[in-house]
Design an enzyme around this catalytic site. Sequence first.
Site, PDB file in Angstrom:
ATOM      1  N   LYS A 270     -28.008 -61.582   3.951  1.00  0.00           N
ATOM      2  CA  LYS A 270     -26.549 -61.687   3.828  1.00  0.00           C
ATOM      3  C   LYS A 270     -25.924 -60.431   4.424  1.00  0.00           C
ATOM      4  O   LYS A 270     -26.233 -59.315   4.015  1.00  0.00           O
ATOM      5  CB  LYS A 270     -26.145 -61.815   2.358  1.00  0.00           C
ATOM      6  CG  LYS A 270     -24.639 -61.769   2.120  1.00  0.00           C
ATOM      7  CD  LYS A 270     -24.313 -61.734   0.625  1.00  0.00           C
ATOM      8  CE  LYS A 270     -22.829 -61.512   0.379  1.00  0.00           C
ATOM      9  NZ  LYS A 270     -22.500 -61.372  -1.060  1.00  0.00           N
ATOM     10  N   ASP A 275     -16.260 -57.230   1.983  1.00  0.00           N
ATOM     11  CA  ASP A 275     -15.917 -58.398   1.167  1.00  0.00           C
ATOM     12  C   ASP A 275     -14.698 -58.112   0.306  1.00  0.00           C
ATOM     13  O   ASP A 275     -14.799 -57.477  -0.744  1.00  0.00           O
ATOM     14  CB  ASP A 275     -17.105 -58.791   0.282  1.00  0.00           C
ATOM     15  CG  ASP A 275     -16.807 -60.028  -0.552  1.00  0.00           C
ATOM     16  OD1 ASP A 275     -15.870 -60.777  -0.186  1.00  0.00           O
ATOM     17  OD2 ASP A 275     -17.504 -60.258  -1.552  1.00  0.00           O
ATOM     18  N   LYS A 282     -10.408 -59.996  -4.682  1.00  0.00           N
ATOM     19  CA  LYS A 282     -10.972 -59.209  -5.776  1.00  0.00           C
ATOM     20  C   LYS A 282      -9.875 -58.352  -6.406  1.00  0.00           C
ATOM     21  O   LYS A 282      -8.973 -57.873  -5.715  1.00  0.00           O
ATOM     22  CB  LYS A 282     -12.089 -58.295  -5.251  1.00  0.00           C
ATOM     23  CG  LYS A 282     -13.318 -59.013  -4.759  1.00  0.00           C
ATOM     24  CD  LYS A 282     -14.349 -58.022  -4.246  1.00  0.00           C
ATOM     25  CE  LYS A 282     -15.560 -58.720  -3.663  1.00  0.00           C
ATOM     26  NZ  LYS A 282     -16.374 -59.405  -4.689  1.00  0.00           N
ATOM     27  N   ASP A 293     -21.881 -54.980   0.973  1.00  0.00           N
ATOM     28  CA  ASP A 293     -22.210 -56.392   0.831  1.00  0.00           C
ATOM     29  C   ASP A 293     -23.045 -56.920   1.998  1.00  0.00           C
ATOM     30  O   ASP A 293     -23.320 -58.108   2.066  1.00  0.00           O
ATOM     31  CB  ASP A 293     -20.932 -57.224   0.675  1.00  0.00           C
ATOM     32  CG  ASP A 293     -21.123 -58.430  -0.218  1.00  0.00           C
ATOM     33  OD1 ASP A 293     -22.114 -58.475  -0.965  1.00  0.00           O
ATOM     34  OD2 ASP A 293     -20.289 -59.353  -0.165  1.00  0.00           O
ATOM     35  N   ASP A 352     -14.572 -66.027  -2.897  1.00  0.00           N
ATOM     36  CA  ASP A 352     -15.367 -64.835  -3.173  1.00  0.00           C
ATOM     37  C   ASP A 352     -16.831 -65.184  -3.428  1.00  0.00           C
ATOM     38  O   ASP A 352     -17.658 -64.296  -3.611  1.00  0.00           O
ATOM     39  CB  ASP A 352     -14.781 -64.071  -4.370  1.00  0.00           C
ATOM     40  CG  ASP A 352     -15.299 -62.645  -4.461  1.00  0.00           C
ATOM     41  OD1 ASP A 352     -15.744 -62.118  -3.418  1.00  0.00           O
ATOM     42  OD2 ASP A 352     -15.270 -62.056  -5.552  1.00  0.00           O
ATOM     43  N   GLU A 354     -18.797 -66.227  -1.156  1.00  0.00           N
ATOM     44  CA  GLU A 354     -18.945 -66.424   0.287  1.00  0.00           C
ATOM     45  C   GLU A 354     -20.357 -66.181   0.801  1.00  0.00           C
ATOM     46  O   GLU A 354     -20.762 -66.729   1.813  1.00  0.00           O
ATOM     47  CB  GLU A 354     -17.957 -65.524   1.041  1.00  0.00           C
ATOM     48  CG  GLU A 354     -18.407 -64.095   1.310  1.00  0.00           C
ATOM     49  CD  GLU A 354     -18.691 -63.278   0.057  1.00  0.00           C
ATOM     50  OE1 GLU A 354     -19.582 -62.406   0.107  1.00  0.00           O
ATOM     51  OE2 GLU A 354     -18.032 -63.498  -0.978  1.00  0.00           O
ATOM     52  N   ARG A 356     -23.242 -67.092  -0.259  1.00  0.00           N
ATOM     53  CA  ARG A 356     -24.082 -68.288  -0.238  1.00  0.00           C
ATOM     54  C   ARG A 356     -23.729 -69.208   0.934  1.00  0.00           C
ATOM     55  O   ARG A 356     -24.566 -69.975   1.406  1.00  0.00           O
ATOM     56  CB  ARG A 356     -23.981 -69.021  -1.570  1.00  0.00           C
ATOM     57  CG  ARG A 356     -22.609 -69.554  -1.916  1.00  0.00           C
ATOM     58  CD  ARG A 356     -22.458 -69.856  -3.403  1.00  0.00           C
ATOM     59  NE  ARG A 356     -22.403 -68.619  -4.180  1.00  0.00           N
ATOM     60  CZ  ARG A 356     -22.301 -68.594  -5.509  1.00  0.00           C
ATOM     61  NH1 ARG A 356     -22.240 -69.732  -6.197  1.00  0.00           N
ATOM     62  NH2 ARG A 356     -22.258 -67.448  -6.153  1.00  0.00           N
TER      63      ARG A 356
END
Length: 508
Positions: A270, A275, A282, A293, A352, A354, A356
């Site tokens: 990933k 993010d 967030k 991230d 959020d 995201e 996956r």
Amino acid sequence: MTALTLSTAAAPGLRADAIVIGVAKGVKGPIVAPGSEPVDQAYDGRLAGVLETLGATGAEGEVTKLPAPAGFKAPLVLAVGLGAEPEKDASYDAEALRRAAGVAARALTGSKKAAFALPLTDAGDVGAVAEGVVLGAYSFDAYKQNGADARAKNAKAPLAEAALLGGKPRDAAHKAALARATAVGEELNRARDLINMPPNDLDPEAFATLAQTAAKEHGIKVQVLDEKALAKGGYGGILGVGGGSAAAPRLVKLSYTSSKADKHLAFVGKGITYDSGGISLKPAGHNETMKCDMSGAAAVFAAVVAAARLGLEVNVTGWLALAENMPSGTATRPGDVLRMFSGKTVEVLNTDAEGRLVLADALWAASQEKPDAIVDVATLTGAMMLALGSRTFGVMANDDAFRTTVYEAAEEVGEPAWPMPLPEHLRKGMDSATADIANMGERMGGGLVAGLFLREFVGEGITWAHLDIAGPAFNEGGPFGYTPKGGTGTAVRTLVRLAELTAAGELG
């Protein structure tokens, strides 16, 4: 980078800034560890008592400094705690040696050379101490005034050179252990550098460019899909996540091949270079470290390069799913439906969630090559941090035996992990009335739900494991052992070990 050497020199006559020795925690007080006999003799066999007088106990991570004995060319002796004394006829644990070496390397910041007289009973100990030194001496100062270019003049520069006393320069196993530790440690530090880079300098395109440069240097084939290629190929997950940012997404494929290999591993990372949460923004206080991230992609990148440097007899493919998750008029909205590379449709209930989505496309791409196993790495869920804390990552898999193998590999190299289940009853929570699946399910067990989502995008019959490194990927506290503040490079060593096991024919 810290230069490592094996040395048969005696501690008294070695020119260095410090001699590092080990001290263990015994039943009746501190005990001087093997390797430090010449230092103890110079104190007339009373070194343990001297250390105890200075407050040393031998506890793990403890550092005690004292003047070197008369006649030593080094001015300082640094005693580092190894923790509990091993049982009779047992040797010191590799991780204890690794951590002690890392603590000493950090304590010697600003020194040019140190001699490490820690217990070295075999090549495994050589590798552990060497790795601890390389990892412990890490620093990230590229963005400070004068930057890394001024390191040579900087009193706070990392330890420049380390000699491992008791190592055997002519012993093939010792030499191989030192070379392995250097390669793995340096690539893990490369991952740390990437994680620590600010997102205004490391967007998906910049990450892809760095990967291309390293690939060329180490004979790794690289393919980069830009936004046009992603659109043409139907990578709806990666495009959906990256659609709100001015920095376009990328999918990078790194391929290391060995002419002697008959096994193929695929690593998927990933790579959300920043993010914000997207439209599902967030809250304040949760954005500041979101440059990390992309830690999963950094780990995959570093592991592939390490495999190439080590010349492992296994084919390793790394997939870096790179995007920046930002809110804008072109961003994916909660309620949107994305058509993924696999053809499945996903209803996005929370932008959020995201990671996956980008991993789903990369997992399906990796599956098309029919590798023997796929391992994905991601800072995926806050739920995993709640379950396992900040130093342990979760391991999920579609095969119990493989999950055990991954867990044991992680523990072997000193990366705390824990096997986690994929309960079938949680899958129903991701049912969608609109699409094939939703990207959110039940709130409780959120880390396991994410694992179940990813499983949907692994090709049939392919063994797969998922590492959720959300907790240990970024250390917001103080440094400990060989782990610095900031990016840690978690999972690099586990991936490399899995590649080694596969090359040796030991991966089921």
